[in-house]
Design an enzyme around this catalytic site. Structure first.
Site, PDB file in Angstrom:
ATOM      1  N   CYS A 105      25.900  12.461  -8.051  1.00 44.10           N
ATOM      2  CA  CYS A 105      24.866  13.491  -8.096  1.00 44.10           C
ATOM      3  C   CYS A 105      24.029  13.629  -6.820  1.00 44.10           C
ATOM      4  CB  CYS A 105      23.891  13.315  -9.253  1.00 44.10           C
ATOM      5  SG  CYS A 105      24.713  13.172 -10.836  1.00 44.10           S
TER       6      CYS A 105
ATOM      7  N   GLY B  46      28.426  15.985  -5.737  1.00 42.85           N
ATOM      8  CA  GLY B  46      28.815  16.255  -7.115  1.00 42.85           C
ATOM      9  C   GLY B  46      29.367  17.655  -7.236  1.00 42.85           C
TER      10      GLY B  46
ATOM     11  N   ASN C 286      19.788  11.222  -9.723  1.00 44.21           N
ATOM     12  CA  ASN C 286      20.917  10.636  -8.999  1.00 44.21           C
ATOM     13  C   ASN C 286      20.790   9.115  -9.106  1.00 44.21           C
ATOM     14  OD1 ASN C 286      21.690  10.238  -5.450  1.00 44.21           O
ATOM     15  ND2 ASN C 286      22.991   9.913  -7.216  1.00 44.21           N
ATOM     16  N   GLY C 287      21.816   8.476  -9.674  1.00 45.55           N
ATOM     17  CA  GLY C 287      21.795   7.016  -9.799  1.00 45.55           C
ATOM     18  C   GLY C 287      22.337   6.576 -11.145  1.00 45.55           C
TER      19      GLY C 287
ATOM     20  N   TYR D 201      30.372   6.193   3.881  1.00 42.72           N
ATOM     21  CA  TYR D 201      31.280   7.181   3.298  1.00 42.72           C
ATOM     22  C   TYR D 201      30.617   8.400   2.667  1.00 42.72           C
ATOM     23  CZ  TYR D 201      34.659   9.036  -0.135  1.00 42.72           C
ATOM     24  OH  TYR D 201      35.453   9.851  -0.893  1.00 42.72           O
TER      25      TYR D 201
ATOM     26  N   ASP E  35      40.085   4.630   8.992  1.00 48.38           N
ATOM     27  CA  ASP E  35      39.458   5.253   7.822  1.00 48.38           C
ATOM     28  C   ASP E  35      38.148   4.529   7.507  1.00 48.38           C
ATOM     29  OD1 ASP E  35      39.082   7.099   5.857  1.00 48.38           O
ATOM     30  OD2 ASP E  35      40.772   6.488   4.622  1.00 48.38           O
TER      31      ASP E  35
ATOM     32  N   CYS F  68      30.388  -1.156  -8.838  1.00 50.55           N
ATOM     33  CA  CYS F  68      29.050  -0.635  -8.555  1.00 50.55           C
ATOM     34  C   CYS F  68      28.390  -0.249  -9.864  1.00 50.55           C
ATOM     35  CB  CYS F  68      29.132   0.590  -7.651  1.00 50.55           C
ATOM     36  SG  CYS F  68      27.506   1.320  -7.367  1.00 50.55           S
TER      37      CYS F  68
HETATM   38 FE1  SF4 Z   1      26.397   1.000  -2.824  1.00 49.14          FE
HETATM   39 FE2  SF4 Z   1      28.237  -0.849  -3.298  1.00 49.14          FE
HETATM   40 FE3  SF4 Z   1      25.662  -1.336  -3.871  1.00 49.14          FE
HETATM   41 FE4  SF4 Z   1      27.043   0.439  -5.306  1.00 49.14          FE
HETATM   42  S1  SF4 Z   1      27.400  -1.797  -5.178  1.00 49.14           S
HETATM   43  S2  SF4 Z   1      24.962   0.683  -4.515  1.00 49.14           S
HETATM   44  S3  SF4 Z   1      28.403   1.349  -3.739  1.00 49.14           S
HETATM   45  S4  SF4 Z   1      26.584  -0.980  -1.842  1.00 49.14           S
END
Ligand code: SF4
Length: 493
Positions: A32, A58, A132-133, A274, A377, A414
């Protein structure tokens, strides 16, 4: 917002004893982006524009809520911003203050029922919120409120937090107190924009997982996930919303309600690696510059004897440029990317997926044939797309293909708003560097080190979340290791 994973597995056999399971997905998806704006004129066209600028955060639904004539009107639907918020359904939607949201997949269907902003009516007025989160104590909180007799329309943590805010607004009849009391109940990641009647707030969780910044625009202010949207509105970035802060904006001023206490920070390192647009500035660090520095550090840490440095478009471009500049090895574009092809993981079978990748990327033969190539990448999550790109380069005549990656191996889920939720989806989780190199078909493979990444971002490691690469979580997650557990705190936190 909590999200669902869409993936399909492909097994790759490595001799008799080992096997890698790769998943078909183009890369991690964000969950989001939010915006809020208050100005001396109708802000809806500007909010719409800002949402298009943060569309990468998103793509499954979009919505706008606006305060108008004593009420809050919301338009939201599934699809990209220009589809969900089209000329027809936006007719009559206008006002001086509004919030907006773009969303990536959630639990439940992708349709309008899960689209945001979410709305709640209280005895002291109306609330619309965009989130967002991921709220990490969602399950406990939801049980608590279900037990108290509440009901929910969705399986969304955003609905829960909006309703909790409604409860506190009813109790206190004070928007700031209602938001602060809600924050006191929540754990995890949340950057919010909130309309409470005609007052507009930006809110960032005490760890600052997800970005949120404040900008000055013509006769108004805007709060948005990424500063690139402020640029698009011809405004100026004023400052980041600091972790734990509530910021109220009006057309001619803003007011900061500071965090009541200093807490450790945990900015998501993946935003720089990213997710975020290269032209955004997050917590004082321009994303493009960080990515270039990652490439420079990669060149130092993981040199290669090659003829050219080539990015995986578009995600590896700045990293590859940094590598090229630091190493003195020429930079070449090796792939033409077709921007009109959908994601590969929804394809029903292997052949369709192969076709989709070749429709999406085509090697530029003159830059590839007979060359020793260093392909760069940003990260490897599952490795599937990368292995196909390497195969394409070889088929186009590349002599050697070496791979360098701008993020250390991702090994852990995550819980803070990115769709990496189970360990078995990560190629690096149970396999050695050599296994991964063989699986993707590269001649050599190198990742930037964790200290190298910290150096590139340019802030103390203790201010970053790096849980998906070091297994040390900045908040209490059942079954996971907290980063302040001393016995598991040796390298860096
Ligand atoms: Fe970011 Fe990785 Fe922490 Fe998730 S676990 S908030 S993707 S650093």
């Amino acid at each position: 917002m909590r999200i669902r994973q869409d993936r399909e597995a492909q097994d790759i056999y490595l001799g008799e004893s080992s096997r890698l399971r790769l998943f078909h997905m183009t890369g991690p998806k964000h969950s989001c982006g939010v915006v809020g704006m208050y100005a001396a004129y109708n802000v809806v066209p500007s909010v719409h524009k800002a949402l298009r600028i943060i569309q990468h955060r998103g793509q499954e639904s979009a919505g706008i809520s606006v305060f108008k004539e004593g009420g809050i009107l919301t338009v939201k639907d599934s699809g990209l911003v220009q589809v969900a918020l089209n000329r027809r359904n936006m007719e009559g939607l206008e006002g001086l203050c509004a919030i907006g949201h773009v969303r990536y997949s959630t639990t439940g269907n992708k349709g309008a029922v899960n689209a945001q902003p979410l709305f709640v009516q209280t005895t002291n007025g109306m609330i619309a919120a965009a989130h967002n989160g991921d709220i990490t104590n969602y399950t406990e909180l939801k049980k608590k409120y279900l037990d108290a007799g509440w009901s929910f329309l969705t399986d969304s943590d955003s609905e829960l937090l909006t309703k909790i805010m409604g409860k506190h607004m009813t109790q206190y009849n004070d928007p700031v107190k209602a938001i602060r009391s809600t924050m006191n109940e929540l754990d995890g990641a949340y950057s919010l924009t909130v309309l409470i009647n005609d007052r507009l707030f930006g809110v960032r969780d005490p760890y600052g997982f997800r970005p949120l910044c404040l900008g000055r625009v013509d006769a108004g202010y805007v709060i948005v996930s990424e500063s690139a949207a402020i640029d698009a509105l011809k405004g100026d970035l004023v400052r980041d919303v600091q972790p734990g802060e509530i910021v109220e904006i009006k057309s001619d001023s803003f007011k900061i309600y500071p965090a009541p206490a200093e807490t450790p920070r945990a900015h998501c390192m993946f935003e720089w690696v990213y997710f975020a647009r290269p032209d955004s500035v997050i917590d004082g660090r321009e994303v493009y510059s960080v990515r270039r520095r990652i490439g420079e550090i990669l060149a130092r840490e993981s040199p290669a004897e090659v003829d050219c440095v080539m990015p995986v478009p578009d995600s590896g471009r700045a990293h590859a440029l940094g590598y090229s500049i630091q190493s003195g090895i020429p930079y070449e574009e090796g792939f033409m990317k077709n921007r009109f092809v959908e994601r590969t993981f929804i394809m029903p079978d292997q052949k369709d997926r192969e076709n989709a990748v070749s429709m999406k990327m085509n090697p530029i033969k003159s830059t590839v044939k007979g060359k020793r190539i260093l392909l760069v990448d940003d990260s490897i999550v599952r490795g599937t797309t990368l292995s196909r790109l390497i195969r394409m380069l070889r088929e186009a005549g590349a002599k050697e293909v070496h791979v360098r990656i701008g993020c250390p191996p991702i090994v852990a889920p995550c819980y803070y708003g990115v769709d990496m939720k189970t360990r078995d989806q990560f190629i690096a989780n149970q396999h050695t560097l050599e296994d991964i190199r063989a699986a993707i078909g590269a001649d050599t493979l190198g990742y930037i080190s964790a200290p190298g990444l910290v150096e590139a971002i340019g802030m103390p490691a203790s201010d970053l979340c790096m849980a998906c690469i070091n297994n040390r979580y900045p908040t209490n997650i059942p079954g996971e290791t907290h980063r302040f557990q001393s016995k598991l705190n040796p390298d860096f936190v």
